[in-house]
Design a protein around this motif. Structure first.
Motif, PDB file in Angstrom:
ATOM      1  N   ALA A   2       6.472  12.440   2.341  1.00 43.41           N
ATOM      2  CA  ALA A   2       5.436  12.948   1.438  1.00 43.41           C
ATOM      3  C   ALA A   2       6.055  13.737   0.294  1.00 43.41           C
ATOM      4  CB  ALA A   2       4.461  13.829   2.215  1.00 43.41           C
ATOM      5  N   GLY A   3       7.102  14.522   0.586  1.00 41.93           N
ATOM      6  CA  GLY A   3       7.766  15.285  -0.462  1.00 41.93           C
ATOM      7  C   GLY A   3       8.380  14.387  -1.526  1.00 41.93           C
ATOM      8  N   ALA A   9      -2.822   6.704  -6.383  1.00 45.03           N
ATOM      9  CA  ALA A   9      -2.420   6.005  -5.160  1.00 45.03           C
ATOM     10  C   ALA A   9      -1.357   6.789  -4.395  1.00 45.03           C
ATOM     11  CB  ALA A   9      -1.892   4.612  -5.516  1.00 45.03           C
ATOM     12  N   ILE A  10      -0.374   7.314  -5.102  1.00 41.07           N
ATOM     13  CA  ILE A  10       0.675   8.097  -4.449  1.00 41.07           C
ATOM     14  C   ILE A  10       0.102   9.372  -3.864  1.00 41.07           C
ATOM     15  CG2 ILE A  10       2.759   9.462  -4.893  1.00 41.07           C
ATOM     16  CD1 ILE A  10       3.597   7.330  -6.898  1.00 41.07           C
ATOM     17  N   LEU A  43       7.358  11.362  -2.304  1.00 42.71           N
ATOM     18  CA  LEU A  43       6.247  10.787  -3.065  1.00 42.71           C
ATOM     19  C   LEU A  43       5.657  11.799  -4.034  1.00 42.71           C
ATOM     20  CD1 LEU A  43       4.338   8.686  -0.366  1.00 42.71           C
ATOM     21  CD2 LEU A  43       5.950   7.890  -2.112  1.00 42.71           C
ATOM     22  N   TYR A  44       5.523  13.033  -3.604  1.00 41.13           N
ATOM     23  CA  TYR A  44       4.960  14.060  -4.484  1.00 41.13           C
ATOM     24  C   TYR A  44       5.894  14.346  -5.664  1.00 41.13           C
ATOM     25  CZ  TYR A  44       1.104  15.207  -1.322  1.00 41.13           C
ATOM     26  OH  TYR A  44      -0.046  15.166  -0.559  1.00 41.13           O
ATOM     27  N   GLY A  45       7.215  14.241  -5.448  1.00 43.29           N
ATOM     28  CA  GLY A  45       8.140  14.404  -6.558  1.00 43.29           C
ATOM     29  C   GLY A  45       7.946  13.319  -7.604  1.00 43.29           C
ATOM     30  N   VAL A  46       7.780  12.081  -7.138  1.00 39.11           N
ATOM     31  CA  VAL A  46       7.493  10.971  -8.056  1.00 39.11           C
ATOM     32  C   VAL A  46       6.141  11.172  -8.725  1.00 39.11           C
ATOM     33  CG1 VAL A  46       7.077   8.480  -8.212  1.00 39.11           C
ATOM     34  CG2 VAL A  46       8.918   9.348  -6.746  1.00 39.11           C
ATOM     35  N   GLN A  47       5.159  11.637  -7.963  1.00 36.19           N
ATOM     36  CA  GLN A  47       3.832  11.886  -8.525  1.00 36.19           C
ATOM     37  C   GLN A  47       3.894  12.924  -9.644  1.00 36.19           C
ATOM     38  OE1 GLN A  47       1.032  14.157  -6.172  1.00 36.19           O
ATOM     39  NE2 GLN A  47      -0.669  12.844  -6.791  1.00 36.19           N
ATOM     40  N   ASP A  48       4.673  13.970  -9.455  1.00 35.98           N
ATOM     41  CA  ASP A  48       4.816  14.981 -10.504  1.00 35.98           C
ATOM     42  C   ASP A  48       5.412  14.381 -11.768  1.00 35.98           C
ATOM     43  OD1 ASP A  48       3.761  16.916  -8.857  1.00 35.98           O
ATOM     44  OD2 ASP A  48       5.701  17.685  -8.194  1.00 35.98           O
ATOM     45  N   ALA A  49       6.413  13.518 -11.600  1.00 31.70           N
ATOM     46  CA  ALA A  49       7.032  12.881 -12.763  1.00 31.70           C
ATOM     47  C   ALA A  49       6.020  12.016 -13.516  1.00 31.70           C
ATOM     48  CB  ALA A  49       8.224  12.039 -12.323  1.00 31.70           C
ATOM     49  N   LEU A  50       5.247  11.229 -12.773  1.00 36.66           N
ATOM     50  CA  LEU A  50       4.262  10.359 -13.413  1.00 36.66           C
ATOM     51  C   LEU A  50       3.093  11.156 -13.988  1.00 36.66           C
ATOM     52  CD1 LEU A  50       4.192   7.361 -10.899  1.00 36.66           C
ATOM     53  CD2 LEU A  50       5.478   7.600 -13.046  1.00 36.66           C
ATOM     54  N   THR A  51       2.800  12.311 -13.395  1.00 35.72           N
ATOM     55  CA  THR A  51       1.777  13.192 -13.955  1.00 35.72           C
ATOM     56  C   THR A  51       2.206  13.687 -15.329  1.00 35.72           C
ATOM     57  OG1 THR A  51       1.011  13.920 -11.777  1.00 35.72           O
ATOM     58  CG2 THR A  51       0.530  15.363 -13.639  1.00 35.72           C
ATOM     59  N   ARG A  52       3.491  14.038 -15.437  1.00 35.11           N
ATOM     60  CA  ARG A  52       3.996  14.478 -16.743  1.00 35.11           C
ATOM     61  C   ARG A  52       3.922  13.354 -17.768  1.00 35.11           C
ATOM     62  NH1 ARG A  52      10.086  16.730 -17.963  1.00 35.11           N
ATOM     63  NH2 ARG A  52      10.113  16.164 -20.169  1.00 35.11           N
TER      64      ARG A  52
END
Length: 310
Positions: free
Chosen positions: A175-176, A212-213, A178-187
């Protein structure tokens, strides 16, 4: 001391406020998830069952606020700066858990606090994160994202086979990532919105990937919370997310860190101190231990949480 021209006070306030909401939210979520039916493990039914529990809804509300504040921080600062600050969510989780358990901090708690806070400061001061042009090579972006998601899938597969052993730690690590990737895509989504508006944002794939992530990561986190205490699950989640985020930030978002030998030494030492501090705080006696008994789960599952069908 962090240089004012390097680090915006607004970014600090937004990121630390996000960490506070996330930390408190994780504690409330685990309090509720530990009583969910074990048959919901790694199933979207877990979210359907937990949505009936007020404490879990409160934790999710705090998490949503934290994610919104984190997104605002990402819109103002570099991912490599914001991610280490978000890792301090464990401090706030410990503060709430300590209030519940009435355990003193002691040497372990103070040492973990000093290492986490000092490590974050050392990394930021030594690395001096700066924004740059995002890499023009899409292959690098897809390679990094693919590696992160691939590792998350491998950890999840392994965690499924040992859900009452090392499973919760592996799921939290997944999960960590995925959340790191999610933060990047959020930016990336925030930049797209600021440059082209809502219409351009919705024509890209990034916001849908963020959703989705986020949902997938939520299932993994709640499954980890369901089968283990915060001592086992939260440190792994808190350690993996900033590492993945920093890799994405430097790898394809154009974040720049100082790369001379002295700076790299301090950056590595800072990250090592952060991880060590996270482990010490996560294993602190103030963190809730154990999960609910089968009897408690059965009682909570009916009627508040109905058992999932096989």
């Amino acid at each position: 001391m962090i240089e004012v021209h390097r680090v915006s006070v607004l970014v600090l306030v937004l990121a630390l406020s996000a960490a506070c909401c996330l930390g408190f939210g994780f504690v409330l979520q685990q309090n509720a998830a530990q009583r969910a039916p074990l048959s919901d493990f790694l199933s979207f039914r877990l979210l359907i069952d937990l949505v009936k529990v007020p404490r879990w809804l409160g934790g999710i509300a705090l998490m949503v606020v934290g994610m919104a504040l984190g997104a605002a921080a990402l819109g103002q600062g570099e991912l490599s700066l914001v991610e280490p600050l978000l890792a301090t969510n464990l401090l706030f989780a410990l503060a709430l858990s300590r209030r519940q358990t009435r355990q003193p901090l002691g040497r372990q708690g103070w040492a973990g606090l000093a290492l986490l806070a000092g490590g974050v400061t050392a990394f930021i001061v030594a690395g001096q994160p700066q924004s740059g042009a995002a890499t023009a090579d899409p292959m690098r972006q897809w390679l990094i994202i693919g590696v992160m998601i691939g590792l998350a899938l491998l950890l999840t597969a392994r965690g499924r086979r040992s859900r009452l052993g090392s499973g919760p730690v592996l799921l939290a690590l997944a999960a960590g990532l995925l959340y790191g990737v999610q933060d990047a895509l959020t930016r990336v989504s925030g930049q797209t919105f600021s440059e082209g508006g809502f219409a351009e944002l919705m024509t890209g794939w990034q916001p849908y990937a963020v959703l989705a992530i986020g949902v997938t990561g939520l299932v993994l986190v709640q499954s980890a919370f369901e089968t283990a205490s915060l001592r086992k699950s939260l440190p792994a989640l808190t350690a993996a997310q900033p590492l993945a985020g920093i890799i994405c930030g430097v790898g394809f978002l154009g974040d720049r860190l100082r790369t001379d030998a002295v700076a790299l030494g301090w950056e590595a030492g800072g990250l090592l101190a952060v991880i060590t501090g996270i482990v010490l705080l996560g294993l602190h006696p103030a963190m809730p231990t154990g999960t609910a008994t089968v009897t408690e789960r059965t009682r909570v599952a009916s009627p508040a949480v109905s058992p999932a069908s096989p």
